[in-house]
Design a protein around this motif. Structure first.
Motif: not given
Length: 300
Positions: A63-66, A150-153, A189-191, A222-225
């Motif tokens: 999960r993000p932040g894990a 932070t790499r989702a660019v 959901g990953f980057a 169940r992903k946040s998007f």
């Protein structure tokens, strides 16, 4: 490609369903629910009974932040669960980024390695998987959970994700893995920035991945998007556990688009969805698909 193109895995002639067993205290959607070994084993058997073609066992939250857990703790969490499920004849995949954990899981009976880092987290992983000769899910990844967003660019998310995935595939193939055992995952959901529409763009252009000739696995469950799409009147995102109906909708779209497998938390409704999609594809002449087995199956 059809499921028959991945040696050693179920091949029912339709999109497969992979059920999730998180043996973790902190996974984003069900952390702690299956942390106990007996509960995890029981849950895995239930998922198989509900129609899971593969049960994906993981011992480290992404999960993000894990934060990462130790190799020893990851092994402690998952090996007894994998041994018990495979003893009951359940096809099991291991969700890990560590080569040593993958090797232990394969020894315990796992038939597939699902690596969310595509071999980037552990450079020994491609070699270990090739040596074992098991199928390998190469997911698009740009960094560990603590800073991946932070790499989702991206300038062109579909093209860049596809190109980066194929670069990872080249590395895996150079280590000797059979190309027929490579599976792609665009890494929803990953980057991927949910407010920038990255996940929706990847789903809308799934053909960019299926056209590579490799089977494609999609994990949207169940992903946040999804929760951000399904906000309430105050604009509050819907909780993870209340996004299962939306997940079924994604499953239907993925299966209709020729996806190889969907990774989900609730199996039964998604198992229904892939069978419906297979029936529609078969009726329309979808190559390599047929309705699920049972009385009255098949084209007249």
């Amino acid at each position: 490609m059809t499921t028959a193109d991945v040696p050693g895995l179920p091949a029912p002639g339709r999109c497969l369903v992979m059920g999730v067993v998180n043996v973790t205290p902190d996974s984003f959607s069900d952390g702690g629910a299956w942390f106990d070994h007996e509960k995890a084993i029981h849950h895995g058997l239930n998922l198989a009974a509900e129609g899971a073609d593969i049960v994906d066992v993981g011992g480290e939250s992404t999960r993000p932040g894990a934060q990462r857990v130790s190799r020893e703790e990851e092994l402690r969490r998952i090996v007894p669960v994998i041994e018990a499920l495979t003893a009951e004849g359940v096809p099991v995949s291991v969700d890990t980024m560590r080569a040593e954990v993958a090797e232990a899981a394969i020894e315990a009976g796992a038939r597939l390695v699902n690596d969310v880092s595509g071999g980037l987290a552990d450079p020994d992983m491609p070699r270990a998987v090739a040596r074992a000769g098991v199928p390998y899910v190469v997911m698009h990844w740009r960094g560990h959970s603590h800073d991946m967003q932070t790499r989702a660019v991206y300038q062109d998310v579909v093209r860049e994700v596809r190109d980066e995935l194929l670069q990872r595939v080249e590395v895996v193939l150079q280590e000797g893995l059979d190309p027929a055992k490579v599976i792609l995952d665009p890494g929803l959901g990953f980057a991927k920035n949910p407010t920038a529409g990255h996940n929706w763009s990847l789903l809308a252009h799934l053909d960019a991945f299926t056209s590579t000739g490799y089977p494609v696995l999609v994990g949207a469950s169940r992903k946040s998007f999804l929760g951000r799409l399904l906000t309430d009147a105050e604009g509050t995102p819907r909780p993870f556990g209340e996004c299962d109906d939306a997940t079924v909708a994604i499953t239907s779209l993925v299966a209709a688009a020729g996806g190889w497998c969907v990774r989900v938390h609730r199996v039964r409704p998604n198992a229904d969805a892939v069978r419906v999609a297979a029936a529609v594809r078969a009726a329309g002449g979808g190559q390599g698909d047929r309705p699920g087995a049972g009385p009255g199956s098949g084209r007249p």
